[in-house]
Enzyme design. Structure first.
Site, mmCIF file in Angstrom:
data_model
loop_
_atom_site.group_PDB
_atom_site.id
_atom_site.type_symbol
_atom_site.label_atom_id
_atom_site.label_comp_id
_atom_site.label_asym_id
_atom_site.label_seq_id
_atom_site.Cartn_x
_atom_site.Cartn_y
_atom_site.Cartn_z
ATOM 1 N N PRO A 1 49.454 48.541 -97.608
ATOM 2 C CA PRO A 1 48.619 47.633 -96.834
ATOM 3 C C PRO A 1 48.465 48.201 -95.412
ATOM 4 O O PRO A 1 49.426 48.742 -94.863
ATOM 5 C CB PRO A 1 49.398 46.314 -96.829
ATOM 6 C CG PRO A 1 50.780 46.641 -97.254
ATOM 7 C CD PRO A 1 50.773 47.980 -97.934
ATOM 8 N N GLY B 1 47.993 48.248 -91.385
ATOM 9 C CA GLY B 1 48.233 47.412 -90.203
ATOM 10 C C GLY B 1 49.260 46.315 -90.425
ATOM 11 O O GLY B 1 49.195 45.272 -89.793
ATOM 12 N N GLY C 1 52.707 47.069 -90.421
ATOM 13 C CA GLY C 1 54.023 47.580 -90.044
ATOM 14 C C GLY C 1 54.650 48.459 -91.106
ATOM 15 O O GLY C 1 55.853 48.702 -91.087
ATOM 16 N N GLY D 1 53.724 51.593 -91.562
ATOM 17 C CA GLY D 1 53.578 52.992 -91.159
ATOM 18 C C GLY D 1 52.368 53.690 -91.762
ATOM 19 O O GLY D 1 52.411 54.898 -92.026
ATOM 20 N N SER E 1 49.453 54.474 -90.417
ATOM 21 C CA SER E 1 48.829 55.521 -89.598
ATOM 22 C C SER E 1 49.712 56.772 -89.560
ATOM 23 O O SER E 1 49.213 57.899 -89.556
ATOM 24 C CB SER E 1 48.506 55.026 -88.188
ATOM 25 O OG SER E 1 49.686 54.801 -87.469
ATOM 26 N N ALA E 2 51.032 56.585 -89.560
ATOM 27 C CA ALA E 2 51.926 57.753 -89.566
ATOM 28 C C ALA E 2 51.834 58.490 -90.893
ATOM 29 O O ALA E 2 51.831 59.726 -90.927
ATOM 30 C CB ALA E 2 53.365 57.316 -89.308
ATOM 31 N N ASP F 1 58.015 56.466 -87.011
ATOM 32 C CA ASP F 1 57.224 56.326 -88.236
ATOM 33 C C ASP F 1 56.905 57.681 -88.848
ATOM 34 O O ASP F 1 57.084 57.897 -90.047
ATOM 35 C CB ASP F 1 55.909 55.579 -87.955
ATOM 36 C CG ASP F 1 56.117 54.084 -87.884
ATOM 37 O OD1 ASP F 1 57.266 53.659 -87.700
ATOM 38 O OD2 ASP F 1 55.116 53.348 -88.008
#
Ligand code: PMV
Length: 295
Positions: free
Chosen positions: A79, A81, A83, A85, A87-88, A130
């Site tokens: 999912p 956004g 938490g 990670g 984007s990492a 992350d």
């Protein structure tokens, strides 16, 4: 020709927010993440996955790819956004695929440099946890001090963890500021979170479901006390425990995001959550690079 790579997302098992104030946190890479596929084709380098819209994407791609000639396809099993990670994981998968495309070995330093550049486009000044966890896999204790962050790999047995998505995103910067604005009132709770993690490590390392569940309940009470939970998150925590989890807590910044539940019967907790309209799924630890998966 095409080049592709996968990188995992993460969950924070214990110690979020406390880590901002010098205590330790424990994060674990999960078996969900981002896959990036790069394809040579004429025209400007850009995202060829129409379902993903993010105004920062062009700048992120520019960090690791030439201006023209590459089509970028992204597939996510995380999912976005919440938490976990995402984007990492994208940064690490992009770094690995870009190095593959250039025929360069994906050494630790090369992946780290590329991935951190991409993470900075998305998050300004991230702690680096992350993308470090995404790169290494496994679980890691991390701590920030004046000399910079330290990361310590921790061996954990398989743990029966279920993630339940509250359906809304929390804003990390807002929640961190909220805690900092009342640091006098919150300091003792944050220190208690640090102590709780230290006391709970043996239970985590021997996979003691009952003791871990109790520690997560206490960690969640402390997160409530510093004001980062929400009524929906609390309802999810209670529903998971009613469905047989030994304990549950919010994971990440709070204000929305996800709950993690320690569920000896993961299916029972997933079904109870799904019946109430929350997306829920079991997660396993992504293997550490120190223990590569056998072919
Ligand atoms: O929700 P996330 O993954 O952004 O987690 C934030 C964790 C905090 O401790 C609240 C902030 C941080 O930078 O460590």
């Amino acid at each position: 020709m095409s080049a592709s790579a996968f990188a995992p997302g993460k969950i924070i098992l214990m110690g979020e927010h406390a880590v901002v104030h010098g205590h330790k946190a424990l994060a674990m890479a999960v078996d969900r993440g981002m896959t990036v596929r790069l394809e040579e084709r004429p025209g400007p380098t850009q995202l060829d996955s129409p379902s993903i819209h993010d105004p920062r994407m062009d700048a992120a791609l520019r960090c690791v790819l030439p201006e023209t000639g590459v089509g970028v396809h992204i597939h996510s099993t995380l999912p976005i956004g919440r938490g976990m990670g995402s984007s990492a994981a994208l940064a690490v998968a992009l770094a690995r695929s870009a190095l593959k495309r250039e025929g360069r070995p994906p050494t630790h330093d090369a992946v780290n440099a590329h991935a951190f550049a991409v993470e900075r486009v998305f998050h300004g000044a991230p702690s680096g946890i992350d993308h470090t966890v995404s790169m290494h896999g496994g679980a890691m204790l991390y701590q920030r001090n004046e000399a910079g962050p330290t990361f310590e790999p921790i061996e954990l047995p398989p743990l029966p963890i279920v993630v339940i998505d509250s359906g809304t995103a929390g804003n990390t910067a807002t929640m961190v500021a909220k805690v900092a604005n009342n640091i006098v009132g919150n300091a003792a709770h944050l220190a208690a979170m640090g102590d709780l993690l230290a006391q709970s490590l043996p239970a985590l390392q021997r996979g003691d479901d009952t003791a871990i569940g109790e520690a997560w309940r206490e960690n969640h009470r402390l997160l409530q006390a510093i004001g980062v939970s929400t009524p929906t998150i609390d309802t999810i925590v209670n529903a998971a425990i009613e469905a047989g989890a030994t304990g549950a807590k919010l994971a990440g910044a709070g204000g929305g995001g996800i709950v993690i539940a320690l569920a000896p019967d993961p299916q029972a907790v997933c079904s109870a959550a799904t019946q109430r309209g929350w997306n829920a799924f079991p997660v396993a630890q992504a293997p550490s690079l120190a223990q590569p998966v056998q072919p």
